[in-house]
Write a protein that holds these residues in place. Structure first.
Motif, PDB file in Angstrom:
ATOM      1  N   CYS A  87       0.961  -1.233   0.005  1.00  0.00           N
ATOM      2  CA  CYS A  87      -0.092   0.074  -0.010  1.00  0.00           C
ATOM      3  C   CYS A  87       1.046   1.317   0.065  1.00  0.00           C
ATOM      4  O   CYS A  87       1.559   1.456   1.104  1.00  0.00           O
ATOM      5  CB  CYS A  87      -0.884   0.142   1.266  1.00  0.00           C
ATOM      6  N   GLU A  90      -2.813   5.254  -0.553  1.00  0.00           N
ATOM      7  CA  GLU A  90      -3.958   4.429  -0.834  1.00  0.00           C
ATOM      8  C   GLU A  90      -5.055   4.792  -0.210  1.00  0.00           C
ATOM      9  O   GLU A  90      -5.890   3.944   0.057  1.00  0.00           O
ATOM     10  CB  GLU A  90      -3.646   2.762  -0.881  1.00  0.00           C
ATOM     11  N   LYS A 150       6.484  -1.847  -6.159  1.00  0.00           N
ATOM     12  CA  LYS A 150       5.775  -2.775  -5.564  1.00  0.00           C
ATOM     13  C   LYS A 150       6.371  -3.891  -5.053  1.00  0.00           C
ATOM     14  O   LYS A 150       6.461  -4.530  -4.003  1.00  0.00           O
ATOM     15  CB  LYS A 150       4.912  -3.190  -6.605  1.00  0.00           C
ATOM     16  N   ASP A 170      -3.551  -6.301  -4.746  1.00  0.00           N
ATOM     17  CA  ASP A 170      -3.191  -4.834  -4.664  1.00  0.00           C
ATOM     18  C   ASP A 170      -4.264  -4.182  -3.572  1.00  0.00           C
ATOM     19  O   ASP A 170      -5.290  -4.662  -3.374  1.00  0.00           O
ATOM     20  CB  ASP A 170      -3.509  -4.139  -6.115  1.00  0.00           C
ATOM     21  N   ALA A 240      -1.709  -9.789  -9.103  1.00  0.00           N
ATOM     22  CA  ALA A 240      -2.645  -9.588  -7.984  1.00  0.00           C
ATOM     23  C   ALA A 240      -3.645 -10.559  -8.123  1.00  0.00           C
ATOM     24  O   ALA A 240      -3.992 -11.150  -9.486  1.00  0.00           O
ATOM     25  CB  ALA A 240      -3.047  -8.174  -8.007  1.00  0.00           C
ATOM     26  N   GLU A 287     -11.499  -5.330  -8.855  1.00  0.00           N
ATOM     27  CA  GLU A 287     -10.620  -4.180  -8.408  1.00  0.00           C
ATOM     28  C   GLU A 287     -10.975  -2.906  -9.112  1.00  0.00           C
ATOM     29  O   GLU A 287     -12.125  -3.052  -9.791  1.00  0.00           O
ATOM     30  CB  GLU A 287      -9.156  -4.544  -9.236  1.00  0.00           C
ATOM     31  N   LYS A 433       2.627   4.469  -9.694  1.00  0.00           N
ATOM     32  CA  LYS A 433       1.451   4.222  -9.143  1.00  0.00           C
ATOM     33  C   LYS A 433       0.494   4.463  -9.839  1.00  0.00           C
ATOM     34  O   LYS A 433       0.085   5.499 -10.525  1.00  0.00           O
ATOM     35  CB  LYS A 433       1.364   5.008  -7.566  1.00  0.00           C
TER      36      LYS A 433
END
Length: 458
Positions: A87, A90, A150, A170, A240, A287, A433
């Motif tokens: 994260c 976020e 990440k 994610d 993810a 997502e 990001k």
């Protein structure tokens, strides 16, 4: 923790050689015949990918891939699992994510959940600490400026992981309660190294771009991943809603911090070691799609840069590998070339433009091939998109927007070409990001700005 990325070929010698060969060929044959040769070469590539698309559509519409091979034999397998969620900035989505993690249906004594707050400059860390308190979720705080994107955040948490299986989500993901077991059960087979689940878009109505991304995901997961799984047993580990054996991951040095697409990199490293990657369409999570063209460009440019890097890193290793069959090597090569084909399409469009303007004279006998070129260029992807809609039973709601994939196709050509040129000249690029949307205001940009930061982990 570095993953030991394979070195890319140095210099631009091959480009200089290719330019020399084209110049020499053009001098001998003339510009028109050279254009025809280039056109036929591009057509051959288009035909190969069209057959690939057609095979995927045929396979997925004839057979179900819901549970993967032997799903009924894995019902009693419950390995220990560690869930990791990186994260970075976020705050727009982290509360919903923690809530979804709390609903995961898996024996608590065999489940470890770790959220990594990765040097955020907003309220992500505070929100994680507040909402994870008393839930059994561990929150780790990674200091700012550590690098690795990440991958760096995941490697930071990997040292604390206790599970036999590591599952990654994610921060914008909302896994369905049963997703952990549906992914983990496949590791009853010792030949399985990783498993990919089905990702769905939950904000498709937020904007036209989000709706296009939703359709793209339907095609990508319901057709492309299913097709690769059914025909070649080579679906991609997508980064993810996916699981990997912790011992394999650790022995490989963790996630590669030298790439912006650690998922493609890990897919290739597992395949080269002879392990299967499976796809399970019953392991579902949701997502958030990007909602603006600017954010779409940034996200897909990152995918293109990383995927093209994977081609440079692994193309030779694939064909030298003795564990892969010939068809497996061919499919893996085509998988690695997916973000190169728009570059070739752009070259074909340039040839068409020069021909239209009369700058290049082509034999009239090839005029009909120009129509065939554009037909093949769009027909393969549209087959996948249409089949994805049919399989998801969303045809009536989405079919009208398919026409907008034509201009988006040219956006893809532009961003993939830029990524290819930037990669060719080794222009520095770090993790970017993906911007999120503020909950309760679909389509509105988040107050979190998508930053070009190597510490970002979104």
């Amino acid at each position: 923790m570095q993953a030991g990325r394979l070195p890319s070929p140095g210099g631009h010698a091959w480009l200089v050689t290719a330019a020399g060969v084209l110049t020499l060929t053009g001098g001998v044959l003339g510009a028109g015949d050279l254009a025809v040769l280039m056109f036929l070469a591009i057509q051959s590539v288009n035909m190969l990918f069209f057959v690939r698309h057609l095979a995927f559509v045929a396979a997925t519409t004839r057979r179900s891939t819901l549970g993967g091979p032997g799903a009924h034999t894995m019902a009693r397998y419950w390995p220990s699992v560690t869930v990791l969620v990186p994260c970075h900035n976020e705050e727009a989505v982290v509360v919903a994510m923690v809530s979804a993690l709390g609903r995961l249906d898996y024996p608590r004594h065999r489940l470890q959940i770790i959220c990594v707050e990765d040097g955020s400059s907003d309220r992500t860390g505070e929100l994680l600490d507040d909402h994870a308190a008393g839930t059994g979720i561990t929150v780790l705080h990674r200091p700012p400026g550590q690098g690795g994107g990440k991958s760096g955040a995941l490697n930071f948490a990997l040292t604390r992981a206790r599970g036999e299986v590591v599952i990654v989500f994610d921060a914008d993901h909302r896994p369905h309660p049963g997703v952990v077991w549906r992914l983990a059960r496949h590791f009853a087979d010792p030949e399985v190294g990783a498993v990919q689940g089905l990702c769905r878009i939950h904000n498709g109505s937020a904007s036209p771009i989000a709706r296009l991304v939703e359709i793209d995901y339907l095609a990508g997961y319901l057709v492309n991943e299913s097709g690769r799984h059914l025909i070649y047993r080579l679906p991609a580990y997508g980064g993810a809603n996916c699981a990997v054996r912790r011992d394999l991951l650790s022995s490989a040095g963790g996630w590669n911090e030298d790439t912006v697409t650690e998922d493609t990199d890990l897919t290739l490293r597992l395949a080269l070691r002879g392990y299967q990657v499976r796809y399970d369409a019953t392991a579902i999570d949701e997502e958030e799609a990007v909602t603006t063209l600017r954010h779409y460009w940034r996200q897909r440019y990152r995918w293109a840069r990383g995927h093209q890097q994977a081609w440079r890193d692994f193309r030779s290793a694939v064909w030298r590998n003795r564990r892969m069959s010939f068809t497996g090597k061919l499919e893996t090569t085509m998988f690695l070339l997916v973000f190169h084909t728009p570059v070739m399409a752009g070259l074909g469009a340039l040839l068409l433009l020069l021909w239209t303007l009369g700058a290049v004279r082509i034999d009239p006998a090839f005029d009909s091939y120009m129509f065939a070129f554009w037909t093949l260029l769009f027909l393969g992807p549209f087959l996948e998109l249409g089949s994805g809609l049919l399989l998801s039973l969303q045809t009536r709601r989405n079919v009208g927007i398919l026409v907008f994939f034509v201009p988006m196709f040219f956006v893809g050509v532009a961003l993939c070409t830029k990524a290819w040129i930037d990669g060719l000249f080794r222009r520095r690029y770090t993790w970017v990001k993906t911007a999120r949307s503020v909950p309760g205001a679909p389509g509105s940009p988040s107050s979190v700005v998508a930053a070009d930061s190597s510490a970002a982990a979104g």
